[in-house]
Structure formats: C-alpha cells, structure tokens
Scaffold this motif. Structure first.
Motif, PDB file in Angstrom:
ATOM      1  N   SER A 100      38.028 -27.758 -32.394  1.00  0.00           N
ATOM      2  CA  SER A 100      38.003 -26.634 -31.456  1.00  0.00           C
ATOM      3  C   SER A 100      36.638 -26.452 -30.798  1.00  0.00           C
ATOM      4  O   SER A 100      36.514 -25.680 -29.840  1.00  0.00           O
ATOM      5  N   ASN A 101      35.610 -27.164 -31.300  1.00  0.00           N
ATOM      6  CA  ASN A 101      34.252 -27.084 -30.744  1.00  0.00           C
ATOM      7  C   ASN A 101      33.755 -25.641 -30.649  1.00  0.00           C
ATOM      8  O   ASN A 101      33.194 -25.221 -29.629  1.00  0.00           O
ATOM      9  N   ASP A 102      33.972 -24.890 -31.705  1.00  0.00           N
ATOM     10  CA  ASP A 102      33.497 -23.508 -31.736  1.00  0.00           C
ATOM     11  C   ASP A 102      31.969 -23.496 -31.658  1.00  0.00           C
ATOM     12  O   ASP A 102      31.289 -24.283 -32.323  1.00  0.00           O
ATOM     13  N   GLN A 103      31.423 -22.600 -30.871  1.00  0.00           N
ATOM     14  CA  GLN A 103      29.982 -22.567 -30.653  1.00  0.00           C
ATOM     15  C   GLN A 103      29.223 -21.946 -31.821  1.00  0.00           C
ATOM     16  O   GLN A 103      28.048 -22.250 -32.037  1.00  0.00           O
ATOM     17  N   ASP A 104      29.869 -21.082 -32.575  1.00  0.00           N
ATOM     18  CA  ASP A 104      29.175 -20.397 -33.665  1.00  0.00           C
ATOM     19  C   ASP A 104      29.130 -21.218 -34.947  1.00  0.00           C
ATOM     20  O   ASP A 104      28.176 -21.101 -35.717  1.00  0.00           O
ATOM     21  N   LEU A 105      30.154 -22.013 -35.201  1.00  0.00           N
ATOM     22  CA  LEU A 105      30.248 -22.721 -36.472  1.00  0.00           C
ATOM     23  C   LEU A 105      29.033 -23.606 -36.753  1.00  0.00           C
ATOM     24  O   LEU A 105      28.505 -23.587 -37.876  1.00  0.00           O
ATOM     25  N   PRO A 106      28.536 -24.418 -35.794  1.00  0.00           N
ATOM     26  CA  PRO A 106      27.336 -25.232 -36.099  1.00  0.00           C
ATOM     27  C   PRO A 106      26.133 -24.386 -36.491  1.00  0.00           C
ATOM     28  O   PRO A 106      25.333 -24.807 -37.339  1.00  0.00           O
ATOM     29  N   LEU A 107      26.002 -23.191 -35.914  1.00  0.00           N
ATOM     30  CA  LEU A 107      24.888 -22.309 -36.293  1.00  0.00           C
ATOM     31  C   LEU A 107      25.099 -21.750 -37.684  1.00  0.00           C
ATOM     32  O   LEU A 107      24.141 -21.608 -38.461  1.00  0.00           O
ATOM     33  N   TRP A 108      26.337 -21.406 -38.006  1.00  0.00           N
ATOM     34  CA  TRP A 108      26.625 -20.910 -39.350  1.00  0.00           C
ATOM     35  C   TRP A 108      26.329 -21.969 -40.395  1.00  0.00           C
ATOM     36  O   TRP A 108      25.818 -21.671 -41.476  1.00  0.00           O
ATOM     37  N   VAL A 109      26.671 -23.231 -40.087  1.00  0.00           N
ATOM     38  CA  VAL A 109      26.461 -24.332 -41.037  1.00  0.00           C
ATOM     39  C   VAL A 109      24.978 -24.491 -41.367  1.00  0.00           C
ATOM     40  O   VAL A 109      24.618 -24.815 -42.498  1.00  0.00           O
ATOM     41  N   GLN A 110      24.111 -24.238 -40.383  1.00  0.00           N
ATOM     42  CA  GLN A 110      22.680 -24.386 -40.611  1.00  0.00           C
ATOM     43  C   GLN A 110      22.148 -23.361 -41.613  1.00  0.00           C
ATOM     44  O   GLN A 110      21.185 -23.629 -42.331  1.00  0.00           O
ATOM     45  N   ASP A 111      22.753 -22.186 -41.657  1.00  0.00           N
ATOM     46  CA  ASP A 111      22.341 -21.127 -42.595  1.00  0.00           C
ATOM     47  C   ASP A 111      23.613 -20.463 -43.118  1.00  0.00           C
ATOM     48  O   ASP A 111      23.973 -19.368 -42.704  1.00  0.00           O
ATOM     49  N   ILE A 112      24.267 -21.141 -44.039  1.00  0.00           N
ATOM     50  CA  ILE A 112      25.621 -20.750 -44.427  1.00  0.00           C
ATOM     51  C   ILE A 112      25.642 -19.502 -45.285  1.00  0.00           C
ATOM     52  O   ILE A 112      26.651 -18.785 -45.326  1.00  0.00           O
ATOM     53  N   ASP A 113      24.541 -19.203 -45.990  1.00  0.00           N
ATOM     54  CA  ASP A 113      24.533 -18.072 -46.926  1.00  0.00           C
ATOM     55  C   ASP A 113      23.548 -16.976 -46.538  1.00  0.00           C
ATOM     56  O   ASP A 113      23.270 -16.086 -47.350  1.00  0.00           O
ATOM     57  N   LEU A 114      23.017 -17.058 -45.314  1.00  0.00           N
ATOM     58  CA  LEU A 114      22.007 -16.106 -44.833  1.00  0.00           C
ATOM     59  C   LEU A 114      20.773 -16.084 -45.727  1.00  0.00           C
ATOM     60  O   LEU A 114      20.031 -15.113 -45.746  1.00  0.00           O
ATOM     61  N   GLN A 115      20.592 -17.173 -46.490  1.00  0.00           N
ATOM     62  CA  GLN A 115      19.401 -17.334 -47.322  1.00  0.00           C
ATOM     63  C   GLN A 115      18.597 -18.555 -46.886  1.00  0.00           C
ATOM     64  O   GLN A 115      17.683 -18.981 -47.583  1.00  0.00           O
ATOM     65  N   GLY A 116      18.966 -19.109 -45.741  1.00  0.00           N
ATOM     66  CA  GLY A 116      18.268 -20.278 -45.216  1.00  0.00           C
ATOM     67  C   GLY A 116      18.789 -21.599 -45.718  1.00  0.00           C
ATOM     68  O   GLY A 116      18.186 -22.647 -45.433  1.00  0.00           O
ATOM     69  N   ASN A 117      19.905 -21.621 -46.448  1.00  0.00           N
ATOM     70  CA  ASN A 117      20.435 -22.858 -47.010  1.00  0.00           C
ATOM     71  C   ASN A 117      21.476 -23.485 -46.085  1.00  0.00           C
ATOM     72  O   ASN A 117      22.408 -22.805 -45.638  1.00  0.00           O
ATOM     73  N   HIS A 118      21.315 -24.753 -45.833  1.00  0.00           N
ATOM     74  CA  HIS A 118      22.315 -25.520 -45.075  1.00  0.00           C
ATOM     75  C   HIS A 118      23.586 -25.648 -45.909  1.00  0.00           C
ATOM     76  O   HIS A 118      23.552 -25.595 -47.142  1.00  0.00           O
ATOM     77  N   LEU A 119      24.717 -25.823 -45.253  1.00  0.00           N
ATOM     78  CA  LEU A 119      25.979 -25.969 -45.972  1.00  0.00           C
ATOM     79  C   LEU A 119      25.928 -27.127 -46.961  1.00  0.00           C
ATOM     80  O   LEU A 119      26.532 -27.060 -48.038  1.00  0.00           O
ATOM     81  N   HIS A 120      25.204 -28.207 -46.624  1.00  0.00           N
ATOM     82  CA  HIS A 120      25.082 -29.348 -47.537  1.00  0.00           C
ATOM     83  C   HIS A 120      24.435 -28.915 -48.852  1.00  0.00           C
ATOM     84  O   HIS A 120      24.915 -29.270 -49.941  1.00  0.00           O
ATOM     85  N   VAL A 121      23.354 -28.129 -48.769  1.00  0.00           N
ATOM     86  CA  VAL A 121      22.652 -27.668 -49.973  1.00  0.00           C
ATOM     87  C   VAL A 121      23.544 -26.711 -50.761  1.00  0.00           C
ATOM     88  O   VAL A 121      23.645 -26.799 -51.995  1.00  0.00           O
ATOM     89  N   PHE A 122      24.194 -25.791 -50.052  1.00  0.00           N
ATOM     90  CA  PHE A 122      25.069 -24.826 -50.720  1.00  0.00           C
ATOM     91  C   PHE A 122      26.223 -25.537 -51.425  1.00  0.00           C
ATOM     92  O   PHE A 122      26.545 -25.225 -52.583  1.00  0.00           O
ATOM     93  N   ALA A 123      26.854 -26.485 -50.743  1.00  0.00           N
ATOM     94  CA  ALA A 123      27.987 -27.200 -51.326  1.00  0.00           C
ATOM     95  C   ALA A 123      27.557 -28.019 -52.531  1.00  0.00           C
ATOM     96  O   ALA A 123      28.319 -28.146 -53.508  1.00  0.00           O
ATOM     97  N   HIS A 124      26.342 -28.573 -52.495  1.00  0.00           N
ATOM     98  CA  HIS A 124      25.841 -29.328 -53.649  1.00  0.00           C
ATOM     99  C   HIS A 124      25.677 -28.406 -54.859  1.00  0.00           C
ATOM    100  O   HIS A 124      26.028 -28.766 -55.986  1.00  0.00           O
ATOM    101  N   GLN A 125      25.143 -27.207 -54.639  1.00  0.00           N
ATOM    102  CA  GLN A 125      25.014 -26.239 -55.731  1.00  0.00           C
ATOM    103  C   GLN A 125      26.387 -25.835 -56.264  1.00  0.00           C
ATOM    104  O   GLN A 125      26.579 -25.701 -57.482  1.00  0.00           O
ATOM    105  N   LEU A 126      27.334 -25.629 -55.365  1.00  0.00           N
ATOM    106  CA  LEU A 126      28.695 -25.282 -55.780  1.00  0.00           C
ATOM    107  C   LEU A 126      29.292 -26.384 -56.642  1.00  0.00           C
ATOM    108  O   LEU A 126      29.865 -26.121 -57.715  1.00  0.00           O
TER     109      LEU A 126
END
Length: 546
Positions: A100-126
């Motif tokens: 769908s090429n949503d414009q917000d999703l790539p920005l959310w992925v960069q800071d997925i938890d509002l703590q400065g963590n990329h989704l990759h880092v967050f998913a690794h912790q999960l």
C-alpha cells in the motif's frame, strides 16, 4: 443443533476489588521463568538462589557452605544457546514490505517503540525473550485521544501507535475468546511500576493496567490501578478509567517460541538445558571442593616427638630445616591417588557435552570427540528447522502488530509483510550453492533474474541491493552489446535475448537471413559466411575424452 455452551459473554471489570489476582497460567509460568531467568543470569543470579540451586550438605557449617558457594562459578551454556539461536534470524536487517506504500509506516519502523529503537532491534529483543521464557508479548499502544475534539487535533498532537514489549512476568493475566470462528484477546492485566521523588527519598508504587474489550461490539475500557510498593501486598486503589473504541480486540500479540500447553502457558525449548546447567553447577562445586581439600599434599611424620614450644612455631617453607630427634623418625608427604578427582572431571565433561546437545549446537562435542560429518549435518538440520519455524512465527507476530497499528489509525496494513533471515547455512555452503547456480546460468538453464533472486535469498548481497535496478542495468548492457555489431561482425548471445544466439556458437545470429540454413558456410548475403568446423557429426567442439 448448534452448541452454544461456550458462547462468549462479556462482563466488564468492576472499579473495586483486587485486580492483582493472577491467572493459573501465570502461576505456572512464573515458576518456570524464575528458574530460567536465574540460570540465564549466570554466576551472580545463581548464587542468589543459594540452597535452591546448591544444596547444603548435612553437618556442613554455614561458613563452609558460604565459602563453597562463593567459589562456585557458572558455565553459562543457557545464555550462549539463547543468544546464538535468537541471533540467526537477525543476521540481516529485518525488512517490511508494504504494497500500500503507506507514508507513515516507514517512519514508524525507524522508531517503533518511541524509545528510539528500530523495528529490527525491537523484534530481536522480542525473539530473544521468547526463546528464553517460551513466549513474549507486545502491546500495540496509542496515546489517549478521547478528550481531543477532532481528528485534526489528534494529528497535530503527533499521537501515533507504538509497540511495548512485555515479558512473561509482566502480564498477570490474559484471556482469549472464540468469536465468530476467530480467536481474540479480550482481557489483559499488565503489571507496571512508577516512582515519585519525595525530597531526597523515593516513594514507589506498583501499577496495574486492565485492558479489556467486548469483541462482539468493538468497545472496551482501560483502567489504571495503583498500590504502594511498601504496603506488603495491600489493597489496590482505583485511579482512572478511559474508553477503548473502534478496536475488534485488545491490541495484544503473543509470540510463542516453545511447546504451547494452553493459552499463555508454554514450555521453553531450553528448560531442560537450564536444569542441566544447575546439575553442572552442583557438580563443579563438588569438584572444586574436592580439589581444595585433596590436590595439595599433606606433610606427615612418624616416630617424631615435637616439643610443644616448637609446635607453636612450626612452619613449612624454604630456608626451614626438618629434623627427627628419634633415629627411626621420618618426614614424608601424603598425597591422594586422585581417582575421585579424575571421576569428577569426567562427570563435568559429560555434563558439558550434554549441555551442548541441549543448546542446539550443530557441532556438538567436536572439541571433545570426533563427530562424523553426516551426524553434524543431521544436527545442523535439526537446529535450523527449530529456529526456522520460530522465525516464521516471529514474522507472523510482527505482521499482526503492524495490522493493529493500522487499526489504530484507520489504515489498511493487512498486506504488510515482515521478512526475517531464514537462511542459516554457513557462508562456505552458500558460496558452493551459488557456484552451482552460476553454472546453471552459464549453461542457460537459469535466467539472470532467478540467479540474482537466489543470491539475495542467501544473504550474500547488501541490504541496499535492488533486484529491479540490477536487472534494468544489465538489460541496458545487453542492449549496448547487441548494438556493438556494425553489420560486419555478428552480435553475441546475451541473457537478455537468448533467441539471438550465434549459429554454431560464434557465427551470425540465428535470425540473420544471410546465414546458411545447413551451417556449411555458403551464405548468399553480403555478410561473410560463418565459420565452419570439421569435427565429426556436426559437432562444434572436440569430443570429451575423460
């Protein structure tokens, strides 16, 4: 006749009572996770368990036991196993593909938890927490906007959904319901904590969030309760309640990474390894105690009478003289044979080999004994299949979380895909596979697109590699090569247009009307005749002899 005995009936939570009650699943899991977390923490946390992990022997003094406990150190195979297994799917950057090429999703992925963590880092912790405890949770939260007058005010505030990671011990209770043939989470109680500064002191409070929703109507509530941390488990105080609307269920996702026994109850794949590490902890303590008592020879004497005054000053060391007043007296050292010490060392080696096997180590025991290649291959396949399946579950969980982000913002993100690394073979094996693929491509048994796709799947190219850009680049190169012929020289065969392969491997194009049909070199056009060969049976190269 339909059975309605298990039909879901929503009953909202009251604003009084004890929300700190835990579920049966939580009680079972708390016993398991406390053991796993203590063993995973290594020497420090295992010593804190004291007699729970290291029994005190009968008639062993407290002082001697404490000395033995402080001289025991953990071989932390559990941490090694969990960290190694959880790192495999995250060897390359996690990718999110959104048609769908949503414009917000790539920005959310960069800071997925509002703590400065990329989704990759967050998913690794999960994934790491799920591998250790058997499961881990994500709450897809959103700042409260029910008091805002309109959508414009909500956007102006910058409110947007974000992820929160919760371990097993953070969730006091969670319940699912079967609604319309689907499983939906309708009630979750999450533990929290806050601290207020009181001068130079601190006042701590236990918090509990109750999130529930009526999945048949899509409406629910969010409650906040507090309890003074020093109250010793006293009563809870109701703080606030807010509505939760337009959500089909509680935005709560659980990643299971073990043997699921019931809802929110699972057995970790490394639980037996934790018990084996405790066994190794006890055995190594005994071995060190034996060595402390027996590896130093003891000085003995016979037929010697020592003066009491000399006995008080008696010492062993350099520049000392030992004498025997009696003619038959003698000094000698007494040293144990070491059979018990050797048996203890063998027991530790055996335990460490068993720990390697339970740690999903694909090269089990290679530093202790020879393991045939076929056995190592079987073990490696077993390891990869286990971690591969868990990585697929992690992908599904992340995609489900992204869908909830879309529901919070009235966006359709159901087609978003999370891509983790699921290729776990070592670099040497992957290079050999690619060499075979290149050979197939050279022999025209594989297209360039298929070749590059397989290379990408083996993670041998960077994360910024674009398959479409690469194919477009080489298509242009092929086009230039085809145009290089000036009419006197034939064009060469390219992957982009295999129909223009020169006849005989080096002559003019098969689409050239001036080429001879029988390949005998007698052309009728202006171009020179193609080169002929004198190999038998029309061959274009010598027959292979070996």
């Amino acid at each position: 006749m339909a059975d309605n005995s298990n039909q879901f009936v929503y009953v909202p939570s009251p604003q009084s009572g004890n929300p700190g009650q835990t579920s049966a699943a939580f009680t079972t899991m708390q016993t398991r996770t406390s053991l796993l977390r203590a063993v995973y923490g290594g020497t420090e946390t295992m010593r804190a368990k004291a007699q729970e992990f290291l029994p005190q022997y009968e008639k062993e003094s407290d002082a001697r036991y404490q000395a033995r406990l402080k001289s025991t150190f953990a071989l932390n195979k559990l941490r090694e196993a969990v960290d190694a297994a959880s790192a495999k799917p995250f060897r390359t950057m996690l990718k999110v593909l959104d048609p769908s090429n949503d414009q917000d999703l790539p920005l959310w992925v960069q800071d997925i938890d509002l703590q400065g963590n990329h989704l990759h880092v967050f998913a690794h912790q999960l994934f790491n927490n799920a591998m250790l405890d058997g499961m881990a949770h994500v709450l897809i939260d959103h700042p409260s906007t029910f008091n805002m007058p309109n959508l414009a005010a909500q956007k102006a505030s910058g409110a947007r959904p974000f992820f929160k990671l919760y371990k097993v011990d953070d969730v006091a209770a969670a319940y699912d319901a079967y609604v319309g043939g689907d499983v939906k989470t309708w009630h979750v109680r999450i533990r929290g904590f806050r601290a207020d500064r009181d001068g130079f002191k601190e006042k701590s409070y236990n918090q509990l969030r109750v999130i529930e929703i009526d999945p048949t109507k899509g409406t629910g509530i969010v409650q906040l309760w507090e309890q003074l941390a020093t109250s010793g488990g006293g009563s809870w105080t109701f703080i606030s309640e807010e509505p939760l609307q337009n959500m089909p269920e509680v935005p709560f996702v659980t990643l299971y990474a073990g043997e699921k026994e019931a809802d929110y109850q699972v057995k970790s794949v490394f639980q037996d390894l934790a018990y084996k590490q405790i066994e190794h902890w006890i055995s190594s303590s005994d071995q060190r105690s034996i060595l402390s008592a027996a590896r130093f020879p003891m000085l003995a004497c016979s037929g010697v009478q020592i003066d009491p005054e000399d006995e008080a000053q008696f010492a062993i060391g350099p520049y000392k003289v030992l004498y025997a007043p009696e003619a038959n007296g003698r000094w000698y050292y007494v040293e144990p044979r070491g059979t018990a010490i050797e048996s203890g060392a063998k027991d530790l080696d055996r335990l460490e080999m068993q720990m390697d096997m339970m740690a999903l180590n694909p090269v089990t025991g290679t530093h202790r004994q020879y393991v045939p290649q076929n056995e190592r291959d079987i073990q490696e396949t077993r390891v990869h299949s286990v971690v591969h399946d868990m990585a697929i579950n992690c992908q599904d969980a992340i995609e489900r979380c992204i869908q909830f982000m879309g529901q919070w913002t009235n966006k359709d993100l159901t087609q978003a895909k999370a891509i983790l690394n699921t290729e776990f073979s070592n670099t040497k094996d992957r290079l050999l596979e690619v060499a075979q693929l290149v050979k197939m491509w050279e022999e025209r048994g594989l297209s360039r697109k298929a070749l590059l796709t397989e290379v990408v799947n083996r993670n041998l190219l960077g994360d910024d590699f674009s398959l479409d850009d690469e194919l477009a680049f080489w298509a242009k190169i092929d086009e230039l090569n085809m145009q290089a012929a000036d009419g006197m020289l034939p064009g060469r065969w390219t992957q982009a247009d295999p129909t223009k392969e020169p006849a005989g491997g080096g002559g003019s194009s098969s689409s050239d009307p001036n080429a001879s049909a029988n390949g005998n070199g007698t052309g009728t056009g202006t171009n020179p005749a193609p080169k002929t060969f004198d190999f038998p049976k029309g061959q274009t190269r010598p027959t292979k002899q070996i």
